[in-house]
Design an enzyme around this catalytic site. Structure first.
Site, PDB file in Angstrom:
ATOM      1  N   MET A   1      16.258 -16.393   4.364  1.00 34.06           N
ATOM      2  CA  MET A   1      15.480 -17.494   3.791  1.00 34.06           C
ATOM      3  C   MET A   1      16.185 -18.807   4.134  1.00 34.06           C
ATOM      4  O   MET A   1      16.897 -18.895   5.111  1.00 34.06           O
ATOM      5  CB  MET A   1      15.342 -17.319   2.271  1.00 34.06           C
ATOM      6  N   CYS A   2      15.993 -19.788   3.314  1.00 35.90           N
ATOM      7  CA  CYS A   2      16.529 -21.106   3.633  1.00 35.90           C
ATOM      8  C   CYS A   2      16.926 -21.781   2.329  1.00 35.90           C
ATOM      9  O   CYS A   2      16.729 -21.241   1.247  1.00 35.90           O
ATOM     10  CB  CYS A   2      15.465 -21.958   4.328  1.00 35.90           C
ATOM     11  N   GLU A   3      17.478 -22.963   2.457  1.00 35.74           N
ATOM     12  CA  GLU A   3      17.705 -23.765   1.244  1.00 35.74           C
ATOM     13  C   GLU A   3      17.213 -25.185   1.470  1.00 35.74           C
ATOM     14  O   GLU A   3      17.310 -25.733   2.564  1.00 35.74           O
ATOM     15  CB  GLU A   3      19.186 -23.747   0.849  1.00 35.74           C
TER      16      GLU A   3
ATOM     17  N   ASN B   1      11.036 -23.498   2.040  1.00 37.09           N
ATOM     18  CA  ASN B   1      11.865 -22.323   1.794  1.00 37.09           C
ATOM     19  C   ASN B   1      10.937 -21.171   1.450  1.00 37.09           C
ATOM     20  O   ASN B   1      10.165 -21.261   0.494  1.00 37.09           O
ATOM     21  CB  ASN B   1      12.847 -22.596   0.638  1.00 37.09           C
TER      22      ASN B   1
END
Lengths: 271, 271
Positions: free
Chosen positions: A1-3, A108
């Site tokens: 995933m991402c932030e 995200n």
């Protein structure tokens, strides 16, 4: 995933402290090694920095973390790729002009089958679900306000519409969004976003990802209001507010201008 | 006025040497103190750096001059403002997405009454004549290739059309343009642009604005072809080719793919 990381402030404020914490998560304290980006607004103009290299080892990221570039709105993203190769065109935040404003978008999560979404004149440059969703959102805004209708970006009716479009994307997967038209910072939470508003009396904040603390009292005036929003709280000694699923908040100069829960979530459909 | 710098190469090449020369003219050896910008393509992705501060004293410009970011196409600009305030939104190069490509545009000169030019869906964010001309050009391209017509960007007929649109803008003032769709570098000369193509056997080049020389033979392979184009030649010991008024050149991976003079200049009209 991402932030994700965003900032809304009533005075031009640098992002150095928060960005220093975030960039550690891009290959240091976190696994988000597949690039990073940040857009810093100055009025309607923007500075955009991005790299496919991990932020923790990016020389450009180091510059951003120490150069006090002042903005009232900023959006940043560190990436752990799921859809789309690791390259510049797939690196968030994405930027497009609409109605003479620079729009910025970071995501995200992951959204399924976004290529089914009908786009207007906005065409993705890269191959991410995120950029496609952004193009779809912009096409809806243009469509809604076309034909000479005046665009009033300062009204709850408009923000409610933006919320509905986010709700329409949400069932496709995980849809945590930060986006901006240079005037407002929009935050949509599907699963995880937390925010904090700092104002007088300012105190000390300590990063959770780096051995760094700052006493905001030394860098601010009594009238400053600065909201920071992130996927995960960036400091250990402050209270962050977790957004709820389906919640949409409009930040205006550090303050909440509009806030709505997920009541309309079930009434919306993806176009 | 301003100064332009562009690069087209058949292998990813950094702009460090040429940019080091150009940035000196932004407040050092030249008067172009009102900001600077550079766009570096990596495939269809871009890195864009810009600042309203003079390039000679910009910490971001220093980073660009020493960090070997490799591109096949780059466009840079240092500004001496005439139309539009000194701020980020008026800082070249301008970038817009069209047909899923990042288009980049920089202008040296001044164009009168550009607000008379009919725009489509591209709206200027800032207040320069240059960005307006860019929006007009993109609107013409979109209009010409709308309605499902396939866009063949690899044909002389298309480049001839781009040339005609540049010719149409030219009578409004001084129109030296560098622009790109990420695939080709387009150069239009109204008054002043010079280019040089470096290929094997490579030799040494000395900057005219900085006490710096480089032996390209140490940094290249026998197959490398790199064209640099600038308002004024950047080196003292090489022969640069001056473009003529009204001339239009399309550079493809360092080589000239199309070149035409000003023969059609008098037959064109601004739409």
């Amino acid at each position: 995933m991402c932030e994700l990381l965003g900032m809304s402030a009533n005075v031009p404020t640098d992002l150095c402290f928060s960005f220093t914490g975030l960039l550690q998560r891009g290959g240091g304290t976190g696994p988000h090694r597949d690039g990073w980006g940040v857009v810093l607004y100055e009025g309607q103009g923007i500075r955009a920095f991005r790299d496919w290299a991990p932020s923790v080892s990016s020389e450009i990221a180091q510059l951003v973390s120490r150069l006090p570039m002042k903005s009232c709105i900023a959006i940043s993203h560190i990436r752990e790729a799921n859809v789309g190769a690791v390259n510049l065109e797939n690196t968030h935040p994405f930027v497009r002009e609409l109605f003479g404003r620079n729009w910025t978008f970071a995501h995200n999560g992951q959204l399924a089958d976004t290529h089914e979404l009908a786009l207007g004149d906005f065409t993705p440059v890269g191959s991410t679900d995120s950029e496609w969703a952004f193009c779809w959102l912009l096409a809806r805004i243009r469509e809604r306000f076309a034909c000479g209708d005046s665009l009033n970006c300062d009204e709850p009716a408009y923000w409610q519409q933006l919320h509905q479009w986010c709700n329409a994307l949400s069932p496709r997967g995980v849809a945590n969004f930060l986006f901006s038209d240079g005037r407002y910072l929009f935050a949509y939470c599907a699963t995880k976003l937390s925010w904090i508003t700092r104002r007088a009396p300012f105190g000390e904040a300590r990063l959770s990802d780096s051995d760094l603390a700052v006493d905001f009292g030394e860098h601010t005036t009594a009238n400053d209001i600065v909201t920071v929003i992130a996927t995960n709280p960036l400091t250990t000694n402050e209270t962050w507010h977790a957004m709820s699923a389906g919640e949409f908040i409009v930040f205006d100069r550090g303050e909440i201008a509009y806030r709505a829960g997920d009541t309309q979530r079930n009434n919306s459909q993806t176009q």
